[in-house]
Design a protein around this motif. Sequence first.
Motif, PDB file in Angstrom:
ATOM      1  N   PRO A   1      17.539  56.922  26.522  1.00 58.11           N
ATOM      2  CA  PRO A   1      18.317  55.453  25.920  1.00 58.11           C
ATOM      3  C   PRO A   1      18.116  54.490  26.938  1.00 58.11           C
ATOM      4  O   PRO A   1      18.710  55.660  28.057  1.00 58.11           O
ATOM      5  N   SER A   2      18.098  53.607  26.801  1.00 64.71           N
ATOM      6  CA  SER A   2      17.900  52.398  28.148  1.00 64.71           C
ATOM      7  C   SER A   2      19.292  52.206  28.161  1.00 64.71           C
ATOM      8  O   SER A   2      20.398  52.283  27.938  1.00 64.71           O
ATOM      9  N   GLY A   3      19.705  52.841  29.504  1.00 61.31           N
ATOM     10  CA  GLY A   3      21.254  51.887  30.404  1.00 61.31           C
ATOM     11  C   GLY A   3      21.714  50.301  29.766  1.00 61.31           C
ATOM     12  O   GLY A   3      22.642  50.499  30.317  1.00 61.31           O
ATOM     13  N   THR A   4      20.459  49.723  29.393  1.00 60.73           N
ATOM     14  CA  THR A   4      20.747  48.680  29.924  1.00 60.73           C
ATOM     15  C   THR A   4      20.460  47.400  28.537  1.00 60.73           C
ATOM     16  O   THR A   4      20.368  46.039  28.254  1.00 60.73           O
ATOM     17  N   GLU A   5      19.700  47.728  27.740  1.00 63.36           N
ATOM     18  CA  GLU A   5      19.040  46.976  26.487  1.00 63.36           C
ATOM     19  C   GLU A   5      19.711  48.949  25.186  1.00 63.36           C
ATOM     20  O   GLU A   5      19.367  49.678  25.432  1.00 63.36           O
ATOM     21  N   PRO A   6      19.328  47.906  24.268  1.00 65.66           N
ATOM     22  CA  PRO A   6      19.589  48.745  23.245  1.00 65.66           C
ATOM     23  C   PRO A   6      18.608  48.925  22.118  1.00 65.66           C
ATOM     24  O   PRO A   6      17.191  49.113  20.865  1.00 65.66           O
ATOM     25  N   LEU A   7      17.705  50.472  23.024  1.00 60.07           N
ATOM     26  CA  LEU A   7      17.097  51.071  22.746  1.00 60.07           C
ATOM     27  C   LEU A   7      16.107  52.115  23.239  1.00 60.07           C
ATOM     28  O   LEU A   7      17.534  52.825  24.370  1.00 60.07           O
ATOM     29  N   VAL A   8      15.273  53.439  22.927  1.00 59.76           N
ATOM     30  CA  VAL A   8      14.910  54.068  23.507  1.00 59.76           C
ATOM     31  C   VAL A   8      13.665  54.660  24.474  1.00 59.76           C
ATOM     32  O   VAL A   8      12.959  53.778  23.710  1.00 59.76           O
ATOM     33  N   ARG A   9      13.907  54.900  25.072  1.00 59.06           N
ATOM     34  CA  ARG A   9      12.446  55.380  26.092  1.00 59.06           C
ATOM     35  C   ARG A   9      11.943  56.937  25.576  1.00 59.06           C
ATOM     36  O   ARG A   9      11.871  57.141  26.377  1.00 59.06           O
ATOM     37  N   VAL A  10      10.431  56.129  25.541  1.00 55.97           N
ATOM     38  CA  VAL A  10      10.079  57.736  24.879  1.00 55.97           C
ATOM     39  C   VAL A  10       8.535  57.890  26.183  1.00 55.97           C
ATOM     40  O   VAL A  10       7.685  56.629  26.397  1.00 55.97           O
ATOM     41  N   MET A  11       8.521  58.683  26.967  1.00 56.22           N
ATOM     42  CA  MET A  11       7.387  58.979  28.351  1.00 56.22           C
ATOM     43  C   MET A  11       6.712  60.042  28.070  1.00 56.22           C
ATOM     44  O   MET A  11       7.317  60.452  28.497  1.00 56.22           O
ATOM     45  N   VAL A  12       5.572  59.560  28.254  1.00 59.25           N
ATOM     46  CA  VAL A  12       4.604  61.478  27.876  1.00 59.25           C
ATOM     47  C   VAL A  12       3.633  60.934  28.574  1.00 59.25           C
ATOM     48  O   VAL A  12       3.367  59.885  29.441  1.00 59.25           O
ATOM     49  N   GLU A  13       3.567  61.873  30.106  1.00 61.36           N
ATOM     50  CA  GLU A  13       2.192  62.318  30.687  1.00 61.36           C
ATOM     51  C   GLU A  13       1.270  63.223  30.670  1.00 61.36           C
ATOM     52  O   GLU A  13       2.344  64.229  30.379  1.00 61.36           O
ATOM     53  N   ALA A  14       0.263  62.512  31.248  1.00 65.94           N
ATOM     54  CA  ALA A  14      -0.550  63.858  30.783  1.00 65.94           C
ATOM     55  C   ALA A  14      -2.020  63.820  31.398  1.00 65.94           C
ATOM     56  O   ALA A  14      -2.668  62.547  31.515  1.00 65.94           O
TER      57      ALA A  14
END
Length: 452
Positions: A417-430
């Motif tokens: 969850p973003s600490g500064t904005e109303p959103l969720v960050r999805v990160m995928v590394e491959a």
Amino acid sequence: MGRLFGTDGVRGEANADLTAELALGLSVAAAHVLAEAGTFAGHRPTAVVGRDPRASGEFLEAAVVAGLASAGVDVLRVGVLPTPAVAYLTGALGADLGVMLSASHNAMPDNGIKFFARGGHKLADELEVRIENLYEQHRSGEAWDRPTGAGVGRVTDYDEGFDKYIAHLMGVLPNRLDGLKVVLDEAHGAASRVSPEAFARAGAEIVTIGAEPDGLNINDGYGSTHMERLQAAVVEHGADLGVAHDGDADRCLAVDGKGNEVDGDQILAVLALAMREAGQLRKNTVVGTVMSNLGFKLAMEGEGIEVVQTGVGDRYVLESMKEHGYALGGEQSGHVIVLDHATTGDGTLTGLMLAARVAATGRSLADLAGVMNRLPQILINVPDVDKSRVATSPELSAAVAAAESELGSTGRVLLRPSGTEPLVRVMVEAADIDQAKAVAGRLADVVKSALG
């Protein structure tokens, strides 16, 4: 009331979420809490107050200054300067606290308030909670203790801040930049005067873009969140490198001579090797975050340098550095902290040190940044969801487990969850970009359905 302070101060739409009343009240509360915590130690306190060039910063600055002065704090108003300059001046001038008005990389309608303790360090979480609680008590009817007469704070414009900060940067630069051509993108932000002046004094030939702030255009198509113009300008002018800042210039991203972006992980890798060579990389360790590219960790391990990872946010990087005595840390987003010379991310200092490494070695930035191989990393921001349920949604947990099983040891998943904005960050590394995109897209869909 939900928690006001995020990972980087209080932030919101100016005059809607972040009002003059809130700015004034938080400033008074901060003065009282820091006094109760013994920070002022019985003497008349002083605060440094600065801002970025947003139009809303003008009335918010007035509110903050009024709040502090009404609480008996003398104010040194330094005007439009980068966040790291305000942090530096707070320490260099022996002030008891600092206040920066900026929403960093956010668009112009937003603004924010960042508090610094004595020495120029960000406030501990415990102090932020106490400030919020006292502010809420006042809103509920509890009166402030108000000094009168000679007890009220005095307000002074401190015009020497610009030159004092520039002199600091010049004093820590390891070598001059003569012979380098550098394009600077200032995001129409707080470093629009500082950064070009610093690079020019260091000997670089400079081309500047995004350095005409009008109060409304900050981060608008320029800066570290919009790298395209800088990439084109570097190629067009045949520059050795380009440097991009965000609105308050606590970040630095770069572009090599071929127009390729060089992110915060790569900058950290370049500086880590330079500092180790100079005997300045204490404990042979660099601090990153859980968002750091896996390629960064592998590259540093290959060079015999240990990587310590923290939660996302330069404040957590800094806490680890201070606790364990490390000298270098930062984030992929371009917050880089060189603790011997700064108490927070400093985009101008980082850009100068990166350019200095190019000048000292005679190698291109592309060659230097090639020390690490960035693994494909996909980041999707999912807005308008209940970010508070990221850790408790069974549907989301099952989707993450399935994704991690699919990726195996060659990749990873991070939902934050973003600490500064109303959103969720999805990160995928491959290891494969197509796989990273596919997995990230599926997870983003689950976030929308499960938390929407």
